[in-house]
Design an enzyme around this catalytic site. Structure first.
Site, PDB file in Angstrom:
ATOM      1  N   HIS A  18       0.769  -1.226   0.111  1.00 38.55           N
ATOM      2  CA  HIS A  18       0.076  -0.046  -0.121  1.00 38.55           C
ATOM      3  C   HIS A  18       0.752   1.326   0.038  1.00 38.55           C
ATOM      4  O   HIS A  18       0.347   2.290   0.303  1.00 38.55           O
ATOM      5  CB  HIS A  18      -0.929   0.040   1.144  1.00 38.55           C
ATOM      6  CG  HIS A  18      -1.901  -1.183   1.297  1.00 38.55           C
ATOM      7  ND1 HIS A  18      -2.325  -1.705   2.190  1.00 38.55           N
ATOM      8  CD2 HIS A  18      -2.246  -1.839   0.291  1.00 38.55           C
ATOM      9  CE1 HIS A  18      -3.354  -2.610   2.004  1.00 38.55           C
ATOM     10  NE2 HIS A  18      -3.217  -2.886   0.631  1.00 38.55           N
ATOM     11  N   GLY A  40      -0.488  -9.562  12.705  1.00 38.56           N
ATOM     12  CA  GLY A  40      -0.778  -8.394  13.150  1.00 38.56           C
ATOM     13  C   GLY A  40      -1.859  -7.599  12.076  1.00 38.56           C
ATOM     14  O   GLY A  40      -1.572  -6.439  12.070  1.00 38.56           O
TER      15      GLY A  40
HETATM   16  C1  BV8 Z   1      -8.804  -2.457  -4.578  1.00 41.44           C
HETATM   17  C2  BV8 Z   1      -2.852   2.879   2.662  1.00 41.44           C
HETATM   18  C3  BV8 Z   1      -9.749  -2.820  -6.633  1.00 41.44           C
HETATM   19  C4  BV8 Z   1      -3.170   4.155   3.128  1.00 41.44           C
HETATM   20  C5  BV8 Z   1      -4.525   1.209   2.828  1.00 41.44           C
HETATM   21  C6  BV8 Z   1     -16.266  -0.387  -1.821  1.00 41.44           C
HETATM   22  C7  BV8 Z   1     -15.638   0.819  -2.560  1.00 41.44           C
HETATM   23  C8  BV8 Z   1     -14.420   0.772  -2.930  1.00 41.44           C
HETATM   24  C9  BV8 Z   1     -13.494  -0.262  -2.648  1.00 41.44           C
HETATM   25  C10 BV8 Z   1     -13.904  -1.446  -1.720  1.00 41.44           C
HETATM   26  C11 BV8 Z   1     -15.290  -1.551  -1.299  1.00 41.44           C
HETATM   27  N1  BV8 Z   1     -15.762  -2.680  -0.661  1.00 41.44           N
HETATM   28  C12 BV8 Z   1     -14.364  -3.258  -0.588  1.00 41.44           C
HETATM   29  C13 BV8 Z   1     -13.563  -2.600  -1.247  1.00 41.44           C
HETATM   30  C14 BV8 Z   1     -12.073  -2.947  -1.440  1.00 41.44           C
HETATM   31  C15 BV8 Z   1     -11.349  -2.332  -0.526  1.00 41.44           C
HETATM   32  C16 BV8 Z   1     -11.711  -2.885   0.918  1.00 41.44           C
HETATM   33  O1  BV8 Z   1     -11.045  -4.153   1.096  1.00 41.44           O
HETATM   34  N2  BV8 Z   1     -12.237  -2.346   1.738  1.00 41.44           N
HETATM   35  C17 BV8 Z   1     -12.406  -2.621   3.120  1.00 41.44           C
HETATM   36  C18 BV8 Z   1     -12.573  -1.359   4.103  1.00 41.44           C
HETATM   37  C19 BV8 Z   1     -13.471  -3.517   2.890  1.00 41.44           C
HETATM   38  N3  BV8 Z   1      -9.796  -2.542  -0.974  1.00 41.44           N
HETATM   39  C20 BV8 Z   1      -9.508  -1.455  -1.874  1.00 41.44           C
HETATM   40  O2  BV8 Z   1      -9.918  -0.275  -1.995  1.00 41.44           O
HETATM   41  C21 BV8 Z   1      -8.145  -1.765  -2.224  1.00 41.44           C
HETATM   42  N4  BV8 Z   1      -8.177  -1.586  -3.938  1.00 41.44           N
HETATM   43  O3  BV8 Z   1      -9.292  -3.173  -4.075  1.00 41.44           O
HETATM   44  O4  BV8 Z   1      -8.704  -2.022  -5.740  1.00 41.44           O
HETATM   45  C22 BV8 Z   1     -11.076  -1.980  -6.484  1.00 41.44           C
HETATM   46  C23 BV8 Z   1     -11.239  -0.529  -6.997  1.00 41.44           C
HETATM   47  C24 BV8 Z   1     -12.343  -0.258  -6.727  1.00 41.44           C
HETATM   48  C25 BV8 Z   1     -13.563  -0.786  -6.157  1.00 41.44           C
HETATM   49  C26 BV8 Z   1     -13.203  -1.965  -5.517  1.00 41.44           C
HETATM   50  C27 BV8 Z   1     -12.101  -2.866  -5.705  1.00 41.44           C
HETATM   51  C28 BV8 Z   1      -6.873  -0.515  -1.523  1.00 41.44           C
HETATM   52  C29 BV8 Z   1      -7.121  -1.152  -0.257  1.00 41.44           C
HETATM   53  C30 BV8 Z   1      -5.817  -0.293   0.277  1.00 41.44           C
HETATM   54  C31 BV8 Z   1      -6.079   0.792   1.077  1.00 41.44           C
HETATM   55  N5  BV8 Z   1      -4.933   1.573   1.784  1.00 41.44           N
HETATM   56  N6  BV8 Z   1      -3.438   2.016   3.543  1.00 41.44           N
HETATM   57  C32 BV8 Z   1      -3.184   4.772   4.355  1.00 41.44           C
HETATM   58  O5  BV8 Z   1      -2.868   3.965   5.472  1.00 41.44           O
HETATM   59  O6  BV8 Z   1      -3.309   5.830   4.801  1.00 41.44           O
HETATM   60  S1  BV8 Z   1      -5.402   0.029   3.721  1.00 41.44           S
HETATM   61  C33 BV8 Z   1      -4.878   0.110   5.568  1.00 41.44           C
HETATM   62  O7  BV8 Z   1      -5.915  -0.550   6.192  1.00 41.44           O
HETATM   63  C34 BV8 Z   1      -3.633  -0.635   5.881  1.00 41.44           C
HETATM   64  O8  BV8 Z   1      -2.851  -0.403   4.787  1.00 41.44           O
HETATM   65  C35 BV8 Z   1      -4.270  -2.237   6.120  1.00 41.44           C
HETATM   66  O9  BV8 Z   1      -4.334  -2.857   4.634  1.00 41.44           O
HETATM   67  C36 BV8 Z   1      -5.616  -2.003   6.442  1.00 41.44           C
HETATM   68  C37 BV8 Z   1      -5.611  -1.974   8.152  1.00 41.44           C
HETATM   69  O10 BV8 Z   1      -5.803  -3.296   8.279  1.00 41.44           O
HETATM   70  P1  BV8 Z   1      -4.754  -3.804   9.378  1.00 41.44           P
HETATM   71  O11 BV8 Z   1      -3.249  -3.600   8.835  1.00 41.44           O
HETATM   72  O12 BV8 Z   1      -5.165  -5.395   9.539  1.00 41.44           O
HETATM   73  O13 BV8 Z   1      -4.955  -3.240  10.642  1.00 41.44           O
HETATM   74  P2  BV8 Z   1      -6.055  -3.221  11.500  1.00 41.44           P
HETATM   75  O14 BV8 Z   1      -6.239  -2.078  12.590  1.00 41.44           O
HETATM   76  O15 BV8 Z   1      -7.370  -3.396  10.929  1.00 41.44           O
HETATM   77  O16 BV8 Z   1      -5.948  -4.721  12.412  1.00 41.44           O
HETATM   78  C38 BV8 Z   1      -4.675  -4.553  13.169  1.00 41.44           C
HETATM   79  C39 BV8 Z   1      -4.885  -6.173  13.629  1.00 41.44           C
HETATM   80  O17 BV8 Z   1      -3.512  -6.286  14.696  1.00 41.44           O
HETATM   81  C40 BV8 Z   1      -6.033  -6.532  14.767  1.00 41.44           C
HETATM   82  O18 BV8 Z   1      -6.494  -7.651  14.171  1.00 41.44           O
HETATM   83  C41 BV8 Z   1      -5.269  -6.454  16.191  1.00 41.44           C
HETATM   84  O19 BV8 Z   1      -6.130  -7.347  16.911  1.00 41.44           O
HETATM   85  C42 BV8 Z   1      -4.070  -6.890  15.979  1.00 41.44           C
HETATM   86  N7  BV8 Z   1      -3.030  -6.279  16.867  1.00 41.44           N
HETATM   87  C43 BV8 Z   1      -3.096  -5.141  17.497  1.00 41.44           C
HETATM   88  N8  BV8 Z   1      -2.010  -5.121  18.181  1.00 41.44           N
HETATM   89  C44 BV8 Z   1      -1.329  -6.036  18.041  1.00 41.44           C
HETATM   90  C45 BV8 Z   1      -2.088  -7.120  17.268  1.00 41.44           C
HETATM   91  N9  BV8 Z   1      -1.457  -8.236  16.660  1.00 41.44           N
HETATM   92  C46 BV8 Z   1      -0.322  -8.601  17.413  1.00 41.44           C
HETATM   93  N10 BV8 Z   1       0.383  -7.901  18.175  1.00 41.44           N
HETATM   94  C47 BV8 Z   1      -0.056  -6.542  19.005  1.00 41.44           C
HETATM   95  N11 BV8 Z   1       0.476  -5.890  19.543  1.00 41.44           N
END
Ligand code: BV8
Ligand code: ZN
Length: 244
Positions: free
Chosen positions: A120, A188
């Site tokens: 990303h 993570g």
């Molecule tokens: C795409 C950069 C094709 C920016 C990021 C409707 C409209 C448009 C798109 C979509 C839609 N529905 C679905 C989509 C697809 C969308 C998507 O998946 N949306 C989600 C919200 C459902 N994906 C996209 O848009 C991707 N592109 O698909 O293109 C397309 C095109 C058009 C339409 C459809 C498809 C692009 C996705 C990239 C977005 N950019 N980041 C920025 O950061 O500013 S995403 C960003 O959020 C991160 O990079 C990461 O990927 C995500 C967060 O997830 P995690 O890293 O897992 O973090 P999170 O907090 O969620 O979880 C942390 C975990 O760690 C937890 O489980 C926690 O328990 C655990 N944890 C916490 N502490 C600890 C731990 N574990 C161990 N030890 C610890 N100490």
């Protein structure tokens, strides 16, 4: 019972010739980087999913830049934690090792990892919306609307926003690494964002052993061979052979 599972993983890491690791915000949490969904999560405070979009940038570039300046300033003093450093050490020990990260914080490189695929993008890289030039820029005092030195157009963070497709070459490299690996660790990540969340499934499909390390179960946990619950900073360093 993490110790028994860790022993299995240490053994498999010793045997494997091709290891892939996928990380998410959870691996940087113990460095002080807010995750997306945690209690102090970015998506709570700023509804990042609304701000990290091309539409938001089109509508109000100043606000989106304010969001990224805030994250850059917050990130600047933060350091890799033992989990980042353990992955850098693992890379030295494995014949083939690829680290795929969803994080844009740059902490894996700072910890010494080399073969990194930043799915990303990277918050320290800026891309020109006019000429497309990408350059690293770590200044914390960027103007509210930074302009390209070459063509004068508006710069944006070189990251992938929601609704934007990932760089095809980056995605192809990630798929190739996953298809070739015999062991994959998923660390993570809540496994909610696509296409990153499918990589573990693809590894499973290709016959790899897949283990998850996370604070909580995820939608993929039942699919994987192992799911270790705990802190990355505690569990990942224990994947290295016990210090003699
Ligand atoms: C795409 C950069 C094709 C920016 C990021 C409707 C409209 C448009 C798109 C979509 C839609 N529905 C679905 C989509 C697809 C969308 C998507 O998946 N949306 C989600 C919200 C459902 N994906 C996209 O848009 C991707 N592109 O698909 O293109 C397309 C095109 C058009 C339409 C459809 C498809 C692009 C996705 C990239 C977005 N950019 N980041 C920025 O950061 O500013 S995403 C960003 O959020 C991160 O990079 C990461 O990927 C995500 C967060 O997830 P995690 O890293 O897992 O973090 P999170 O907090 O969620 O979880 C942390 C975990 O760690 C937890 O489980 C926690 O328990 C655990 N944890 C916490 N502490 C600890 C731990 N574990 C161990 N030890 C610890 N100490
Ligand atoms: Zn330019």
């Amino acid at each position: 019972m993490p110790e028994a599972d860790l022993e299995v993983l240490r053994h498999r890491l010793h045997q494997s010739r091709d290891v892939v690791v996928l990380t998410g915000a959870g691996i940087s949490a113990e460095s002080g980087v807010p995750t997306f969904r945690g209690p102090d999560g970015l998506w709570r405070q700023y509804r990042a999913v609304d701000l990290a979009t091309p539409q938001a940038f089109q509508r109000d570039p100043r606000l989106v830049w304010e969001f990224y300046q805030w994250r850059r300033q917050l990130l600047a003093p933060l350091q890799p934690n033992p989990a980042h450093r353990a992955l850098a050490a693992l890379e030295q020990r494995c014949p083939r090792f690829t680290l795929i990260t969803q994080n844009i914080d740059g902490l894996h490189a700072l910890a010494g990892s080399r073969r990194i695929i930043e799915l990303h993008g990277n918050i320290w890289h800026l891309r020109c919306t006019g000429c497309g030039q990408v350059r690293e820029d770590r200044r914390l005092d960027l103007p509210p609307l930074p302009a390209c030195q070459t063509c004068g157009a508006l710069l944006r963070p070189h990251v992938v926003w929601f609704g934007e497709t990932l760089d095809p070459a980056v995605l192809a490299a990630a798929y190739a690494a996953v298809a070739a690996c015999d062991l994959m660790l998923v660390i993570g990540t809540s496994g909610l964002v696509q296409p990153a969340a499918s990589l573990g499934y693809l590894a499973k499909q290709r016959g790899a052993f897949v283990a998850e390390i996370n604070l909580e179960p995820t939608p993929q946990s039942d699919l994987y061979d192992l799911s270790l619950l705990g802190k990355a900073g505690d569990l990942v360093p224990r994947l290295l052979p016990a210090a003699r």
